[in-house]
Design an enzyme around this catalytic site. Structure first.
Site, short mmCIF file in Angstrom:
data_model
loop_
_atom_site.label_atom_id
_atom_site.label_comp_id
_atom_site.label_asym_id
_atom_site.label_seq_id
_atom_site.Cartn_x
_atom_site.Cartn_y
_atom_site.Cartn_z
N HIS A 1 28.08 25.46 91.61
CA HIS A 1 28.97 24.39 92.12
C HIS A 1 30.44 24.84 92.14
O HIS A 1 31.28 24.29 91.42
CB HIS A 1 28.81 23.10 91.29
CG HIS A 1 29.16 21.86 92.08
ND1 HIS A 1 28.50 20.67 91.97
CD2 HIS A 1 30.13 21.65 93.02
CE1 HIS A 1 29.04 19.78 92.79
NE2 HIS A 1 30.03 20.35 93.44
N GLU B 1 21.20 19.01 88.87
CA GLU B 1 22.31 19.77 88.34
C GLU B 1 22.71 19.30 86.95
O GLU B 1 22.77 18.09 86.74
CB GLU B 1 23.49 19.58 89.31
CG GLU B 1 24.47 20.69 89.34
CD GLU B 1 25.43 20.51 90.51
OE1 GLU B 1 24.99 20.45 91.67
OE2 GLU B 1 26.63 20.45 90.23
N ARG C 1 25.49 18.30 98.34
CA ARG C 1 24.94 17.75 97.11
C ARG C 1 23.47 18.15 97.02
O ARG C 1 22.74 18.10 98.02
CB ARG C 1 25.04 16.22 97.08
CG ARG C 1 26.42 15.69 96.73
CD ARG C 1 26.82 15.98 95.28
NE ARG C 1 28.13 15.44 94.92
CZ ARG C 1 29.30 16.09 95.05
NH1 ARG C 1 29.32 17.32 95.54
NH2 ARG C 1 30.42 15.53 94.68
C1 GLV Z 1 32.73 18.56 94.74
O1 GLV Z 1 31.55 18.74 94.80
C2 GLV Z 1 33.39 17.41 95.26
O2 GLV Z 1 32.72 16.47 95.72
O3 GLV Z 1 34.62 17.38 95.21
#
Ligand code: GLV
Ligand code: GLV
Length: 317
Positions: free
Chosen positions: A279, A261, A232
């Site tokens: 991502h 983000e 993250r």
């Molecule tokens: C993606 O970032 C997730 O947490 O599934």
């Protein structure tokens, strides 16, 4: 029963929901705004949420007391106020397990790309600049016998350890507890930062991990080392990372997630030694389909009186 899906999912995966109630799927090709989210969830028994939906007290109050489940279509759930969901009498679920391999694979893709300068070379060729092979042209860093430091040794961290070992890397990890039987030795964070050639983040975003990688941590990292983040964005202080990359405190970074983000620190775009992915950790057809199916299965289980398949534990406090 009203079932809200905050952004389009593969249509076939939604079929089990249609048998249970009236399904509203957001028609927008973007996340809902906070106001739209509150409007959308009003009267819902179930909400299938995405990782960019903030499900907090105001959204839960807007939903109403009939809400039974919030099914996040992600393994990470820092976007959910899990305690508030429990207070409102609902269950929160996520999608662990199904995205482990896809995310570990993307971690290796970033690691290999940034240490071998693949995307940088691609940009060079596309720019039309002349180039030719010579013994010192665009040299990167080999991985064999180098140390990978994994922060957060959950399923994804372990899957990365296996892959990195196949590439000849040695693994150490930092985690709150010992994980017997995993590849790699548990070390204190300071030691991991000071001795790893590549540091890869695989911990959840919590109050404890926010800005875990700040200016001080970056300065503790080995000279010529790399940082990989597929976890993250806010785990890293992005401004501090910009400084570290621009001044050569570390050699490079591979990022799949960002502090604000989808906004990306503008200075990152101008740096050659950082790889920027949008991502994509879980972004395979197979994995995203399984994530949608699991989120839907969780809703079906809760609404039909069974226990959720992958509930999120309510923090004790
Ligand atoms: C993606 O970032 C997730 O947490 O599934
Ligand atoms: C490189 O392309 C080599 O042939 O050594």
């Amino acid at each position: 029963m009203k079932i809200v899906v905050t952004r389009g999912l593969p249509p076939a995966t939604l079929a089990p929901l249609a048998e249970l109630g009236d399904v509203w799927v957001s028609p927008h090709d973007r996340p809902l705004t906070a106001d739209e989210l509150c409007d959308a969830v009003r009267g819902a028994a179930a909400v299938v949420s995405m990782l960019n939906d903030r499900i907090d007290d105001s959204v839960l109050t807007a939903a109403g007391t009939q809400l039974r489940v919030v099914a996040n279509t992600a393994v990470g759930y820092d976007n959910l106020d899990v305690a508030a969901i429990a207070r409102h009498g609902a269950t929160a679920t996520n999608t662990p397990g199904v995205l482990v391999d896809a995310t570990a694979d993307l971690t290796m893709a970033l690691l290999l790309d940034v240490t071998r300068r693949v995307s940088e070379g691609d940009r060079l060729i596309r720019s039309g600049q002349s180039w030719s092979w010579d013994i010192g042209f665009m040299l990167g860093t080999g991985l064999q016998r180098k140390r990978l430091g994994i922060i957060g040794m959950g399923h994804i961290g372990r899957a990365v350890a296996e892959r990195a070992t196949a590439f000849g890397m040695n693994v150490v990890y930092h985690a709150r507890r010992e994980h017997p039987g995993v590849i790699g030795r548990r070390v204190p964070l300071e030691e991991l930062l000071a001795t790893s050639d590549v540091v890869s983040l695989h911990c959840p975003l919590t109050a404890d991990t926010r800005h875990l990688i700040d200016a001080a941590a970056l300065h503790r990292m080995k000279a010529r080392s790399y940082l990989i983040n597929t976890a993250r964005g806010p785990i890293v202080d992005e401004s501090a990372l910009v400084n570290a990359l621009a001044t050569g405190v570390i050699a490079g970074a591979g990022l799949d997630v960002y502090e604000h983000e989808p906004d990306v620190h503008p200075a990152l775009r101008g740096l050659a030694n950082v790889l920027l992915a949008p991502h994509l950790g879980s972004a395979t057809v197979e994995t995203r389909t399984r994530m949608a199916e699991l989120a839907v299965e969780n809703v079906v289980q809760v609404l039909t009186g069974g226990g959720p398949i992958t509930p999120i534990a309510v923090p004790s406090r």
